[in-house]
Design a protein around this motif. Structure first.
Motif, PDB file in Angstrom:
ATOM      1  N   ARG A 120       0.835  -1.216   0.000  1.00  0.00           N
ATOM      2  CA  ARG A 120       0.000   0.000   0.000  1.00  0.00           C
ATOM      3  C   ARG A 120       0.862   1.256   0.000  1.00  0.00           C
ATOM      4  N   LYS A 121       1.952   1.216   0.722  1.00  0.00           N
ATOM      5  CA  LYS A 121       2.819   2.385   0.820  1.00  0.00           C
ATOM      6  C   LYS A 121       3.513   2.692  -0.501  1.00  0.00           C
ATOM      7  N   ASN A 122       3.916   1.646  -1.238  1.00  0.00           N
ATOM      8  CA  ASN A 122       4.726   1.839  -2.438  1.00  0.00           C
ATOM      9  C   ASN A 122       3.946   1.795  -3.747  1.00  0.00           C
ATOM     10  N   ALA A 171      20.235  -7.837   3.315  1.00  0.00           N
ATOM     11  CA  ALA A 171      21.291  -6.914   2.905  1.00  0.00           C
ATOM     12  C   ALA A 171      20.826  -5.478   3.134  1.00  0.00           C
ATOM     13  N   HIS A 172      21.782  -4.561   3.176  1.00  0.00           N
ATOM     14  CA  HIS A 172      21.451  -3.147   3.349  1.00  0.00           C
ATOM     15  C   HIS A 172      20.972  -2.598   2.007  1.00  0.00           C
ATOM     16  N   THR A 173      19.665  -2.454   1.861  1.00  0.00           N
ATOM     17  CA  THR A 173      19.053  -1.976   0.627  1.00  0.00           C
ATOM     18  C   THR A 173      18.153  -0.792   0.942  1.00  0.00           C
ATOM     19  N   ARG A 174      17.401  -0.342  -0.078  1.00  0.00           N
ATOM     20  CA  ARG A 174      16.468   0.761   0.127  1.00  0.00           C
ATOM     21  C   ARG A 174      15.186   0.299   0.813  1.00  0.00           C
ATOM     22  N   LYS A 255      15.778   7.290  -9.054  1.00  0.00           N
ATOM     23  CA  LYS A 255      15.184   8.030  -7.935  1.00  0.00           C
ATOM     24  C   LYS A 255      13.689   8.191  -8.175  1.00  0.00           C
ATOM     25  N   SER A 256      12.982   7.082  -8.082  1.00  0.00           N
ATOM     26  CA  SER A 256      11.541   7.099  -8.320  1.00  0.00           C
ATOM     27  C   SER A 256      10.736   7.271  -7.035  1.00  0.00           C
ATOM     28  N   GLU A 262      13.592   1.220  -7.618  1.00  0.00           N
ATOM     29  CA  GLU A 262      14.995   1.615  -7.492  1.00  0.00           C
ATOM     30  C   GLU A 262      15.906   0.391  -7.383  1.00  0.00           C
ATOM     31  N   SER A 263      15.381  -0.670  -6.765  1.00  0.00           N
ATOM     32  CA  SER A 263      16.136  -1.917  -6.675  1.00  0.00           C
ATOM     33  C   SER A 263      16.301  -2.553  -8.053  1.00  0.00           C
TER      34      SER A 263
END
Length: 300
Positions: A120-122, A171-174, A255-256, A262-263
């Motif tokens: 819902r957020k994305n 992993a460190h992702t967005r 940068k969407s 972005e991934s």
């Protein structure tokens, strides 16, 4: 040209025969080579249908539409099954699933609830499934995520479930949830390796993580993936990339504001980089070339 059309027709009939025998469509992430090739053919045809439909026959277009309709139907059915399970759980237990749970089914519901919040957020408002939102609202679903401090057991269960689903460590992702789990994993390594002496892990905690096959090194390359899992994850990523470009009629942007997009952008750039360095297999290059893959931003 005739030979190419004949080859496509052969694949088309093979896909239909597979469905009639197995009552499902071939998956591009299958470990069975023959099934995987059929699944990859479907992915390529879906991409061509949305970008250059004139290259497909009418029967091939009809087949892809049929497969997509079945896929959408099954996705809806799976959603409803999970929804009913959540609804029954809340009615029976008089509470919401807890991340502190030890039962696999409850942990599964915890992660499903999390996925609903992330979706819902994305997802743009115009593409949100309002029917699903209403059904969840009707049972009092909490849309705001709970970022309270987790216990060690809560974090362990979430990492355990993540590894079981993906075959890799967070992993460190967005993605904020994955990054939160990755940060916890980094702390566990630091505590055990005594590079951080602020906390001492108990022998029981170390044993639980070790029994899980936890990677105690700091190397991102050594993530305990088997060759099968590595290939499965790549094929799934390839499939998601094809779906994105097909549905949006464009390539992902850096940068969407959408972590998933972005991934996919990072994955696109990564494939181009690996090819330039000669580290991408010929098979994967062929699969990407088949969908008209653009090897870098300069080709946008």
């Amino acid at each position: 040209m005739k030979r190419r059309r004949k080859k496509r027709s052969t694949k088309q009939y093979a896909v239909i025969a597979f469905y009639e025998k197995n009552n499902r469509w071939p998956a591009p992430s299958s470990q069975n080579v023959k099934e995987r090739h059929l699944g990859e053919w479907i992915t390529r045809c879906r991409f061509i249908r949305n970008h250059s439909p004139e290259k497909l026959t009418e029967k091939q277009i009809q087949l892809i539409d049929r497969i997509d309709a079945d896929k959408a139907q099954k996705k809806t059915e799976r959603w409803m099954v999970n929804y009913e399970m959540l609804k029954d759980f809340v009615e029976k237990e008089k509470r919401w699933p807890s991340v502190n749970a030890s039962e696999p089914e409850e942990i599964r519901l915890v992660n499903w609830c999390l996925s609903q919040r992330i979706t819902r957020k994305n997802t743009p408002k115009s593409k949100l499934n309002k029917e699903h939102i209403k059904l969840l609202d009707d049972i009092g679903f909490h849309w705001s995520s709970n970022n309270k401090r987790r216990t060690w057991k809560e974090s362990f269960n979430l990492v355990k479930d993540y590894y079981a689903r993906t075959g890799q460590w967070p992993a460190h992702t967005r993605d904020p949830e994955e990054s939160r789990l990755a940060k916890w994993c980094s702390k566990m390594r630091a505590y055990k390796n005594r590079t951080d002496t602020s906390v001492t892990l108990s022998p029981g905690q170390i044993k639980k993580l070790s029994n899980l096959g936890f990677d105690w090194t700091n190397s991102q390359e050594n993530n305990r993936r088997s060759p099968e899992n590595t290939n499965r994850i790549w094929i799934e990523r390839y499939h998601h990339f094809c779906e994105f470009t097909t549905n949006n009629k464009r390539y992902p942007k850096a940068k969407s504001g959408d972590p998933q997009e972005e991934s996919l952008y990072s994955w696109w750039m990564r494939m181009a980089y690996l090819k330039r360095k000669g580290k991408l297999s010929n098979e994967r290059i062929h699969l990407l070339d088949c969908i008209g893959f653009r090897w870098g931003k300069g080709n946008e």
